[in-house]
Scaffold this motif. Structure first.
Motif, short mmCIF file in Angstrom:
data_model
loop_
_atom_site.label_atom_id
_atom_site.label_comp_id
_atom_site.label_asym_id
_atom_site.label_seq_id
_atom_site.Cartn_x
_atom_site.Cartn_y
_atom_site.Cartn_z
N VAL A 125 -0.02 -5.80 -11.32
CA VAL A 125 1.43 -5.87 -11.52
C VAL A 125 2.06 -5.27 -10.27
O VAL A 125 1.39 -4.64 -9.46
CB VAL A 125 1.90 -5.09 -12.77
CG1 VAL A 125 1.39 -5.75 -14.03
CG2 VAL A 125 1.44 -3.63 -12.71
N GLY A 126 3.34 -5.47 -10.10
CA GLY A 126 4.01 -4.84 -8.98
C GLY A 126 5.05 -5.73 -8.35
O GLY A 126 5.12 -6.94 -8.61
N LEU A 162 0.83 -1.20 0.00
CA LEU A 162 0.00 0.00 0.00
C LEU A 162 0.87 1.26 0.00
O LEU A 162 0.56 2.24 -0.69
CB LEU A 162 -0.93 -0.01 1.20
CG LEU A 162 -2.00 -1.11 1.22
CD1 LEU A 162 -2.78 -1.07 2.52
CD2 LEU A 162 -2.94 -0.99 0.02
N ALA A 163 1.94 1.24 0.76
CA ALA A 163 2.83 2.39 0.81
C ALA A 163 3.47 2.67 -0.54
O ALA A 163 3.74 3.82 -0.90
CB ALA A 163 3.90 2.19 1.88
N SER A 164 3.71 1.60 -1.31
CA SER A 164 4.33 1.76 -2.62
C SER A 164 3.35 2.21 -3.69
O SER A 164 3.75 2.59 -4.79
CB SER A 164 4.96 0.43 -3.05
OG SER A 164 3.95 -0.51 -3.41
N ASN A 208 -1.26 -7.07 -6.87
CA ASN A 208 -0.05 -6.92 -6.07
C ASN A 208 -0.37 -6.98 -4.57
O ASN A 208 0.41 -7.54 -3.79
CB ASN A 208 0.64 -5.59 -6.41
CG ASN A 208 2.04 -5.52 -5.88
OD1 ASN A 208 2.90 -6.31 -6.26
ND2 ASN A 208 2.30 -4.56 -5.00
N VAL A 209 -1.51 -6.43 -4.16
CA VAL A 209 -1.88 -6.45 -2.75
C VAL A 209 -2.14 -7.88 -2.27
O VAL A 209 -1.68 -8.29 -1.20
CB VAL A 209 -3.11 -5.56 -2.48
CG1 VAL A 209 -3.58 -5.70 -1.04
CG2 VAL A 209 -2.78 -4.10 -2.77
N LEU A 210 -2.88 -8.65 -3.07
CA LEU A 210 -3.15 -10.04 -2.69
C LEU A 210 -1.86 -10.86 -2.71
O LEU A 210 -1.68 -11.76 -1.87
CB LEU A 210 -4.20 -10.65 -3.61
CG LEU A 210 -5.58 -9.99 -3.59
CD1 LEU A 210 -6.58 -10.83 -4.37
CD2 LEU A 210 -6.07 -9.76 -2.16
N ASP A 229 5.75 -10.01 -8.25
CA ASP A 229 7.00 -10.59 -8.75
C ASP A 229 7.69 -11.41 -7.65
O ASP A 229 8.16 -12.53 -7.90
CB ASP A 229 7.95 -9.49 -9.22
CG ASP A 229 7.43 -8.74 -10.44
OD1 ASP A 229 6.55 -9.29 -11.14
OD2 ASP A 229 7.91 -7.61 -10.69
N ALA A 230 7.73 -10.87 -6.44
CA ALA A 230 8.40 -11.57 -5.34
C ALA A 230 7.66 -12.84 -4.95
O ALA A 230 8.29 -13.87 -4.64
CB ALA A 230 8.53 -10.62 -4.15
N PHE A 231 6.34 -12.78 -4.95
CA PHE A 231 5.54 -13.97 -4.62
C PHE A 231 5.77 -15.07 -5.64
O PHE A 231 5.96 -16.24 -5.28
CB PHE A 231 4.06 -13.58 -4.56
CG PHE A 231 3.14 -14.67 -4.08
CD1 PHE A 231 3.53 -15.60 -3.12
CD2 PHE A 231 1.84 -14.75 -4.59
CE1 PHE A 231 2.65 -16.58 -2.69
CE2 PHE A 231 0.97 -15.74 -4.15
CZ PHE A 231 1.37 -16.66 -3.21
N GLU A 232 5.78 -14.72 -6.91
CA GLU A 232 6.03 -15.71 -7.96
C GLU A 232 7.43 -16.33 -7.81
O GLU A 232 7.59 -17.54 -7.94
CB GLU A 232 5.88 -15.07 -9.34
CG GLU A 232 4.43 -14.72 -9.69
CD GLU A 232 4.29 -14.01 -11.01
OE1 GLU A 232 3.18 -14.01 -11.57
OE2 GLU A 232 5.30 -13.44 -11.50
#
Length: 373
Positions: A31-32, A23-25, A235-237, A36-39
């Motif tokens: 996308v986000g 949220l801060a970003s 991206n939030v989920l 990317d990090a979760f994947e």
């Protein structure tokens, strides 16, 4: 007394931390950096590339399309499963052929599948793909299933929606088929509230990501050359998923502990048999399932469900096989008796990884209190 639910989300501080950062970003779309990090984290755990999508159903849909399933094709699929395993076959205009379960694992029977493939090979009409479902956290017996499919060059899609964290011969569920699909629905081992993951080799994952973002071509204008879908995970989920994935081993251990506590607490009750754990792997025990012998217990499965409901405990029958669903009436079914019998006698008990000992005791007490003949 508060209601005891079947399977609820189990969140902690890690998820809140990742979501706050997302949220801060201001990255809240599909996308986000958190997606990317979760994947990447999921791919590292599974050992193959992965793409985050809107649901497990979306992952199956995209996976079947990657395997070339289309109008007029046949797809062999587990009969004892949730409808989401089968519906995407119809999305693509193909026809599901329903394969019965093995009574020792409750998952697709390798013997029936092999016979069905041999029969179709003789008739010159092999299926386009096979969808094998890992049920209630337990892997299907993949070695003979994959061997039968390889003999006929038929690709396999693993529906691992219920089995993230399970293993087969030491490797994770979803690491075997040409494509694998996972679910992060609110009732699963880990959750993103809604969402899923598709895993496959890198070129297929890239193709799935393209289709999942409306198949927009990489040009300045909005340019589309093929059919796409709005299927990407936000991206939030994904930030929730990052926190949940860090706790996967703990969540699996807790679910297995819930099952073992049921096994111990109900050991002296006649007419209850736990879902067997296959010797070839480790089940997550996503849901703790038992079979009811009405004559020995003194109550039918449905009477037991009613007794639990009266105590404000949520329990359910095991999946109703697809060949018994009005939606799939008329589909070819190979076997069917095993799945029908498991459905008629099977019950799923509250299994949340956050289930308290007091609430589990309440469930056990209701079952032990059923009048005996």
């Amino acid at each position: 007394m508060a209601r005891v639910h079947l399977s609820v989300p189990h969140l902690g501080e890690a998820e809140a931390r990742h979501v706050a950062a997302a949220l801060a970003s201001n990255w809240i779309s599909s996308v986000g950096p958190h997606l990317d990090a979760f994947e990447r984290a999921f791919a590292a755990r599974l050992g193959r590339p992965a793409a985050g999508v809107a649901s497990g159903t979306a992952a199956i849909h995209l996976g079947l399309r990657l395997l070339g399933v289309g109008e007029g094709d046949e797809v062999l699929v587990s009969d004892l499963t949730f409808a989401a395993s089968v519906n995407p076959i119809r999305y693509l205009g193909a026809t599901p052929v329903l394969v019965d379960a093995d009574p020792e694992t409750w998952t697709m029977s390798p013997a029936l599948l092999a016979e069905a493939l041999e029969d179709r090979a003789r008739r010159g009409r092999l299926p386009r793909a096979v969808v094998v479902v890992h049920l209630y956290g337990q892997c299907a017996d993949l070695a003979p299933i994959l061997a039968a499919c390889q003999r006929h060059d038929v690709p396999v899609l693993e529906d691992a929606a219920e089995a993230l964290g399970a293993t087969y011969r030491g490797r994770p569920a979803g690491a075997f088929g040409e494509v694998a699909a996972f679910s992060f629905n609110g009732n699963k081992i880990i959750t993103t509230s809604g969402g899923g993951m598709l895993a496959a080799r890198e070129d297929r994952v890239a193709r799935a990501r393209h289709w999942a973002t409306q198949a927009r071509a990489p040009r300045a204008e909005y340019h589309h050359e093929e059919l796409g879908y709005n299927y990407r995970l936000s991206n939030v989920l994904a930030a929730i998923g990052l926190g949940q994935l860090e706790l996967l081993d703990d969540r699996v251990a807790r679910r297995r502990a819930v099952f073992e506590r049921y096994r111990a607490g109900l050991a002296g009750v006649p007419g209850l048999a736990p879902m067997p754990e296959a010797p070839y792997g480790t089940s997550t025990r996503w849901l703790s399932c038992f079979l009811v012998d009405a004559a020995a217990l003194g109550a039918t499965r449905d009477e037991l469900l009613a007794a639990l409901a009266a105590a404000d405990v949520e329990a359910r029958p095991v999946w109703k096989p697809m060949h018994l669903q009005p939606l799939y009436a008329g589909c070819e079914v190979i076997g069917g008796r095993v799945g029908a019998a498991l459905y008629a006698r099977g019950i799923c008990l509250p299994s949340s990884s956050s289930l308290t000992a007091e609430d589990q005791d309440r469930v056990i007490e209701v079952i032990r209190g059923v009048p005996r003949p």
